[in-house]
Design an enzyme around this catalytic site. Structure first.
Site, PDB file in Angstrom:
ATOM      1  N   THR A  70       0.057  -1.305  -0.240  1.00 38.25           N
ATOM      2  CA  THR A  70       0.009  -0.191   0.024  1.00 38.25           C
ATOM      3  C   THR A  70       0.894   0.806  -0.072  1.00 38.25           C
ATOM      4  OG1 THR A  70      -2.052   1.067   0.588  1.00 38.25           O
ATOM      5  CG2 THR A  70       0.268   0.609   2.361  1.00 38.25           C
TER       6      THR A  70
ATOM      7  N   ASP B 112      -8.487  -2.588  -0.777  1.00 36.92           N
ATOM      8  CA  ASP B 112      -9.069  -1.918  -1.589  1.00 36.92           C
ATOM      9  C   ASP B 112     -10.605  -1.652  -1.101  1.00 36.92           C
ATOM     10  OD1 ASP B 112      -7.729  -0.580  -3.672  1.00 36.92           O
ATOM     11  OD2 ASP B 112      -9.988  -0.530  -4.593  1.00 36.92           O
TER      12      ASP B 112
ATOM     13  N   GLY C 240      -8.312  10.313   5.135  1.00 37.88           N
ATOM     14  CA  GLY C 240     -10.134  10.469   3.851  1.00 37.88           C
ATOM     15  C   GLY C 240     -11.629  10.967   4.826  1.00 37.88           C
TER      16      GLY C 240
ATOM     17  N   LYS D 256     -11.974   3.193  16.630  1.00 41.61           N
ATOM     18  CA  LYS D 256     -12.320   3.175  14.630  1.00 41.61           C
ATOM     19  C   LYS D 256     -12.663   0.719  14.246  1.00 41.61           C
ATOM     20  CE  LYS D 256     -11.187   4.269  10.108  1.00 41.61           C
ATOM     21  NZ  LYS D 256     -10.429   4.340   9.219  1.00 41.61           N
TER      22      LYS D 256
ATOM     23  N   HIS E  45     -14.381  -0.743   8.402  1.00 41.38           N
ATOM     24  CA  HIS E  45     -14.916  -1.937   7.409  1.00 41.38           C
ATOM     25  C   HIS E  45     -13.252  -2.473   7.309  1.00 41.38           C
ATOM     26  CE1 HIS E  45     -13.268   2.046   6.315  1.00 41.38           C
ATOM     27  NE2 HIS E  45     -12.470   2.082   5.197  1.00 41.38           N
TER      28      HIS E  45
END
Ligand code: IMP
Length: 197
Positions: free
Chosen positions: A7, A76, A152, A175, A180
């Site tokens: 990444t 991703d 982000g 978090k 996700h």
């Protein structure tokens, strides 16, 4: 397990470490010629296809001998806003760099339905075997920028069941329990520990 994470996003690396290192895995950044990998973004509206393409690209960047001994991780992810038919989705990174948080807030300014979700697809290649896991975090787009943590879209993303806090107002571990990425990594670590499940 030694996991090499392909990444260019240091925040993703931090979050993967936050989740996987307490489980005994060692997460390192994939560096080729002194740089994190530079992937060709495939033209696809599916996160899964993008993640698998990047995983293949990462394997091709390494020589056979290196690949034999390592687990290569690719992830991703993106933000999918219900009332915008899933926009920015696979284009999340580009949209963030171009219109940013203010641009998204502007697009949503007249919208009362603010539901959205973050999605992540995680691909681990290990000894020629591919493990793919996914994670989803439902939430809402806030009215304003709240907090400066995470990265982000975190300062405008309010996960469900978070007592009114945005991801931008949470610690990494808070978090990680809701996100996700945390869910996808949890499924991944379970798949590594119990390969037949
Ligand atoms: P990619 O997976 O590298 O293509 O980029 C995903 C993009 O989606 C990031 O650059 C962010 O803009 C957004 N994104 C994905 N996950 C998160 C997150 O956990 N917090 C904030 N933004 C995220």
């Amino acid at each position: 397990m030694r996991i090499i994470f392909a990444t260019g996003n240091s925040k993703k690396l931090d979050e993967a470490r936050e989740y996987l290192e307490p489980l005994g895995h060692n997460v390192e950044l994939l560096i080729i010629d002194g740089q994190p990998p530079d992937f060709i973004e495939p033209q696809s509206s599916e996160l899964m296809e993008v993640a698998i393409s990047k995983s293949k690209q990462a394997i091709n960047m390494l020589s056979e001998s290196e690949v034999m001994n390592c687990a290569i991780l690719v992830e991703d992810s993106g933000l999918f806003i219900d009332s915008l038919n899933g926009f920015p989705g696979v284009y999340s990174s580009y949209v963030f760099e171009t219109i940013g948080l203010d641009g998204i807030l502007k697009l949503m300014s007249e919208e009362r339905k603010r539901h959205c979700e973050y999605r992540a697809v995680t691909v681990l290649m290990m000894n020629g075997t591919r493990i793919v896991t996914t994670g989803v975090c439902r939430g809402k787009i806030g009215e304003n920028i709240c907090g400066d943590g995470g990265f982000g879209y975190d300062p405008i993303f309010f996960p469900d069941d978070s007592n009114g806090l945005s991801f931008g107002q949470m610690s990494k571990s808070q978090k990680s329990t809701l996100s996700h990425r945390g869910k996808s990594l949890k499924a991944l670590s379970e798949a590594i520990t119990h390969p037949s499940m």
